[in-house]
Design a protein around this motif. Structure first.
Motif, mmCIF file in Angstrom:
data_model
loop_
_atom_site.group_PDB
_atom_site.id
_atom_site.type_symbol
_atom_site.label_atom_id
_atom_site.label_comp_id
_atom_site.label_asym_id
_atom_site.label_seq_id
_atom_site.Cartn_x
_atom_site.Cartn_y
_atom_site.Cartn_z
ATOM 1 N N ARG A 350 0.829 -1.203 0.000
ATOM 2 C CA ARG A 350 0.000 0.000 0.000
ATOM 3 C C ARG A 350 0.865 1.254 0.000
ATOM 4 O O ARG A 350 2.020 1.243 0.437
ATOM 5 C CB ARG A 350 -0.947 0.002 1.199
ATOM 6 N N ASN A 351 0.245 2.354 -0.445
ATOM 7 C CA ASN A 351 0.937 3.634 -0.506
ATOM 8 C C ASN A 351 0.886 4.318 0.852
ATOM 9 O O ASN A 351 -0.091 4.203 1.599
ATOM 10 C CB ASN A 351 0.310 4.536 -1.567
ATOM 11 N N LEU A 352 1.937 5.068 1.144
ATOM 12 C CA LEU A 352 2.025 5.787 2.407
ATOM 13 C C LEU A 352 2.483 7.215 2.147
ATOM 14 O O LEU A 352 3.138 7.508 1.142
ATOM 15 C CB LEU A 352 3.017 5.101 3.360
ATOM 16 N N PHE A 353 2.144 8.101 3.089
ATOM 17 C CA PHE A 353 2.578 9.497 3.020
ATOM 18 C C PHE A 353 3.634 9.728 4.090
ATOM 19 O O PHE A 353 3.433 9.398 5.265
ATOM 20 C CB PHE A 353 1.399 10.443 3.234
ATOM 21 N N PHE A 354 4.770 10.286 3.694
ATOM 22 C CA PHE A 354 5.866 10.553 4.619
ATOM 23 C C PHE A 354 6.118 12.061 4.647
ATOM 24 O O PHE A 354 6.043 12.739 3.620
ATOM 25 C CB PHE A 354 7.153 9.847 4.172
ATOM 26 N N GLY A 355 6.431 12.565 5.801
ATOM 27 C CA GLY A 355 6.764 13.978 5.952
ATOM 28 C C GLY A 355 7.791 14.171 7.051
ATOM 29 O O GLY A 355 7.776 13.448 8.067
ATOM 30 N N SER A 356 8.705 15.105 6.859
ATOM 31 C CA SER A 356 9.723 15.375 7.880
ATOM 32 C C SER A 356 10.145 16.836 7.816
ATOM 33 O O SER A 356 10.087 17.472 6.761
ATOM 34 C CB SER A 356 10.946 14.469 7.688
ATOM 35 N N VAL A 357 10.522 17.350 8.984
ATOM 36 C CA VAL A 357 11.043 18.713 9.108
ATOM 37 C C VAL A 357 12.377 18.614 9.824
ATOM 38 O O VAL A 357 12.500 17.928 10.848
ATOM 39 C CB VAL A 357 10.084 19.628 9.892
ATOM 40 N N GLY A 358 13.391 19.248 9.271
ATOM 41 C CA GLY A 358 14.715 19.188 9.866
ATOM 42 C C GLY A 358 15.271 20.559 10.176
ATOM 43 O O GLY A 358 14.988 21.544 9.493
ATOM 44 N N TYR A 359 16.056 20.614 11.238
ATOM 45 C CA TYR A 359 16.751 21.845 11.622
ATOM 46 C C TYR A 359 18.200 21.494 11.925
ATOM 47 O O TYR A 359 18.480 20.522 12.651
ATOM 48 C CB TYR A 359 16.102 22.483 12.838
ATOM 49 N N THR A 360 19.143 22.241 11.349
ATOM 50 C CA THR A 360 20.562 21.965 11.526
ATOM 51 C C THR A 360 21.242 23.169 12.170
ATOM 52 O O THR A 360 21.080 24.301 11.711
ATOM 53 C CB THR A 360 21.244 21.665 10.179
ATOM 54 N N LEU A 361 21.976 22.888 13.237
ATOM 55 C CA LEU A 361 22.757 23.911 13.921
ATOM 56 C C LEU A 361 24.222 23.543 13.828
ATOM 57 O O LEU A 361 24.644 22.478 14.299
ATOM 58 C CB LEU A 361 22.333 24.015 15.388
ATOM 59 N N ASN A 362 25.003 24.397 13.183
ATOM 60 C CA ASN A 362 26.436 24.181 13.036
ATOM 61 C C ASN A 362 27.156 24.920 14.154
ATOM 62 O O ASN A 362 27.238 26.145 14.155
ATOM 63 C CB ASN A 362 26.910 24.677 11.665
ATOM 64 N N LEU A 363 27.664 24.161 15.137
ATOM 65 C CA LEU A 363 28.315 24.776 16.291
ATOM 66 C C LEU A 363 29.730 25.240 15.980
ATOM 67 O O LEU A 363 30.273 26.089 16.682
ATOM 68 C CB LEU A 363 28.337 23.781 17.460
ATOM 69 N N GLY A 364 30.341 24.677 14.956
ATOM 70 C CA GLY A 364 31.695 25.085 14.593
ATOM 71 C C GLY A 364 32.728 24.739 15.630
ATOM 72 O O GLY A 364 33.693 25.483 15.830
ATOM 73 N N ILE A 365 32.533 23.617 16.321
ATOM 74 C CA ILE A 365 33.477 23.218 17.364
ATOM 75 C C ILE A 365 34.737 22.660 16.715
ATOM 76 O O ILE A 365 34.660 21.731 15.903
ATOM 77 C CB ILE A 365 32.846 22.161 18.286
ATOM 78 N N PRO A 366 35.901 23.168 17.024
ATOM 79 C CA PRO A 366 37.131 22.654 16.410
ATOM 80 C C PRO A 366 37.479 21.272 16.957
ATOM 81 O O PRO A 366 37.092 20.897 18.059
ATOM 82 C CB PRO A 366 38.184 23.696 16.812
ATOM 83 N N TYR A 367 38.186 20.514 16.168
ATOM 84 C CA TYR A 367 38.652 19.201 16.594
ATOM 85 C C TYR A 367 40.117 19.052 16.210
ATOM 86 O O TYR A 367 40.637 19.750 15.353
ATOM 87 C CB TYR A 367 37.824 18.084 15.949
ATOM 88 N N LYS A 368 40.738 18.095 16.837
ATOM 89 C CA LYS A 368 42.156 17.874 16.585
ATOM 90 C C LYS A 368 42.346 17.159 15.266
ATOM 91 O O LYS A 368 41.688 16.167 14.995
ATOM 92 C CB LYS A 368 42.777 17.045 17.708
ATOM 93 N N LYS A 369 43.201 17.641 14.457
ATOM 94 C CA LYS A 369 43.433 17.085 13.146
ATOM 95 C C LYS A 369 44.482 15.983 13.192
ATOM 96 O O LYS A 369 45.452 16.063 13.932
ATOM 97 C CB LYS A 369 43.916 18.197 12.203
#
Length: 573
Positions: A350-369
């Protein structure tokens, strides 16, 4: 050959020492309810710039029973200029029985001829990712100036229980020959004939048929408008019918894409199918759909698509009848996305309806390379500074796409040799890289290199080989005018060759600007022809069409007078 790295949640620890890397890992694979966890050790050795080999020892712990199995495997990858080879073999000893699997793929090139072959096999008792599977494929390609000839054969019978990567596609066999002819720089026609077999291996058992077919395709790409048309006729044998009934197959359709401007494109497609593939009666079906891709601004994108129906063979795929994706980047730190789909999930009724809402927050936290890893990045732009968006860049088997500013990047790269190749089919029509490709780079540890590419409007060299007329045909040899003469152009970095008959034209299009040498290759000239000039040097500017001409004439016969000497005398009385 195993689930390692496929949809797994876990952790890994790796150490790099010179040309050797060792990695330990543990994970819990998703979508595999019978598998509780897996862990193991992987060793990889970069022997030189072209060869890499190593091995993996994997342990799998199964759920619902106190059992586990060890699967050792070895692999080798060779990547040379005209030869690429990758191979992996895994074995397993379980309950006194030995089982194994093997994967191999080879690609080679001899002058213009290219050949690819691959094999994947896993025995029924093998407990890796591929189990009870056989996949064979081969391809032969001979490209010429305007004609391409290719032969293809493949057989696919993968384990139908492996559904996570669409591996439960129908069993398929294909044997085909393809002849492609380029009418102009922007259009081509292709003839395709062969045999194919399809069988549904899932419990639904919706189809089982084979076909012998003949197919004709026509494609044309203009600056902002592209379209494709196809027509197919053949015979279908339906093995699900009681008498293996044979019926006629008719299939035709096409697609169209129009780019209103760089940020907005609209496409549509349709196909008509008249066949008894899926039932005892002749089925007539019209499939159609379309999509809209709109970059509203640098911070907002919109995508819409619609499809009215799908064939039973696509039952193993997600069937999206309608899809909408909207993304908005508020600022570098915040973005919002909305996605909706009206769909039939794979293997669902059977057919289904899908829906989603997304929010992205880029904290910009540095990491060790990691000090041992480097990067390669650059900018793709036209000569006027306009960035090139959406161009695919290849780097030793990896791919990335240039962003809205024309920037591409490859990160976390190990020390070694790399080849950068912009994909010619994603470059805007009529543009070429100003510098020769591929570009070879030597990357050291912790080194970051920048390689920019400038694309310019390609030029062209058009010409003709003319036969000088007005000669006395009685006193000249007759050359074979249907014999092709080969023309070569070169600029030091690039070489191209085309065949051209006498009194016909040749055309080298989309070539980088600069100084080019044009040469008539001596070995291809008929012995009864002579040219006043065999080489020319010309300058091609951006977007310029340069026309040249080579003049030939038939060689003259050497006439010699032969005979007895006549003696003249007189008698006087």
């Amino acid at each position: 050959m195993t689930e390692f790295g496929r949809y797994s949640r876990g952790a890994s620890l790796f150490v790099n020492k010179g040309n050797t890397s060792i990695e330990g890992f543990w994970g819990q694979p998703r979508f595999f309810p019978g598998l509780r966890s897996e862990w193991g050790l992987k060793t990889e050795i970069q022997r030189n710039n072209t060869t890499k080999w190593g091995g993996v020892l994997l342990r799998k712990d199964f759920a619902g029973e106190d059992s586990s199995v060890y699967i050792p495997s070895v692999f080798v990858n060779i990547d040379k200029e005209n030869l690429s080879f990758e191979s992996e073999m895994a074995s397993q000893w379980d309950k006194g029985e030995l089982s194994f699997s093997y994967f191999g793929n080879i690609h080679t090139r001899v002058k213009d001829i290219r050949f690819t072959a691959g094999l994947l096999f896993a025995s029924a008792e093998f407990l890796g990712y591929y189990r009870n599977s056989t996949v064979i494929n081969s391809n032969f390609l001979y490209p010429m100036d305007k004609v391409n000839i290719s032969l293809n054969a493949n057989y696919t019978d993968s384990n139908p229980s492996l559904d996570t990567l669409y591996i439960s596609a129908p069993l398929s066999q294909n044997i085909s020959g393809i002849l492609s002819y380029r009418l102009e720089n922007q259009s081509n026609i292709r003839f395709n004939s062969g045999y194919r077999r399809r069988k549904d291996r899932l419990r639904l058992d919706l189809f089982d048929y084979s076909e012998v077919y003949f197919r004709l395709n026509f494609n044309e790409n203009l600056s902002t408008f592209r379209y494709r048309l196809f027509s197919e006729i053949g015979q279908t044998r339906n093995y699900k019918s009681s008498d293996d009934k044979i019926s006629m197959l008719y299939n035709m359709g096409g697609s169209i894409e129009y780019e209103f401007f760089k940020s907005l494109s609209l496409s549509g497609h349709f196909s008509y199918l008249n066949s008894q593939r899926y039932g005892a009666d002749q089925l007539e079906t019209l499939f159609y759909g379309g999509s809209l891709n709109w970059t509203v601004s640098d911070w907002m994108q919109l995508y819409l698509s619609y499809q009215n129906s799908f064939t039973p063979e696509e039952f193993y795929l997600n069937q999206d009848f309608f899809a909408l994706n909207w993304t908005s980047t508020i600022n570098p730190s915040h973005s919002v996305s909305i996605s909706t789909r009206y769909s039939k999930p794979r293997n669902q009724a059977r057919n289904l309806f899908f829906g989603s809402v997304g929010y992205t927050l880029n904290l910009g936290i540095p990491y060790k390379k990691n000090d041992n890893l480097g990067s390669i990045r650059g900018v793709l732009k036209k000569s006027d500074g306009t960035p090139l968006i959406g161009v695919i860049i290849n780097l030793n088997g990896m791919q990335t796409i240039s962003d809205s500013e024309g920037v591409y990047s490859f990160n976390n790269l190990r020390e070694g040799s790399y080849y950068i190749i912009p994909d010619e089919f994603s470059i805007p029509l009529g543009f070429v890289a100003k510098r020769p490709t591929p570009v070879k780079l030597e990357l050291g540890q912790n080194e970051n290199k920048i390689e920019d590419f400038i694309f310019v409007e390609g030029g062209s060299i058009q010409g003709r080989i003319s036969l000088l007329s007005g000669q006395n045909k009685v006193l000249q040899y007759e050359a074979d005018l249907d014999r092709p003469v080969y023309i070569k152009i070169s600029n030091g970095d690039n070489k191209m060759v085309q065949a051209c008959k006498i009194n016909e034209e040749f055309n080298f299009s989309d070539i980088p600007p600069g100084k080019w040498g044009v040469e008539v290759l001596k070995f291809s000239i008929d012995k009864n022809l002579q040219f006043s000039q065999l080489e020319k040097s010309i300058l091609v500017r951006e977007g310029e069409r340069v026309k040249i001409e080579f003049v030939a004439k038939n060689k003259m016969k050497n006439i010699k007078m032969t005979g007895e000497t006549i003696k003249i005398s007189s008698n006087k009385e």
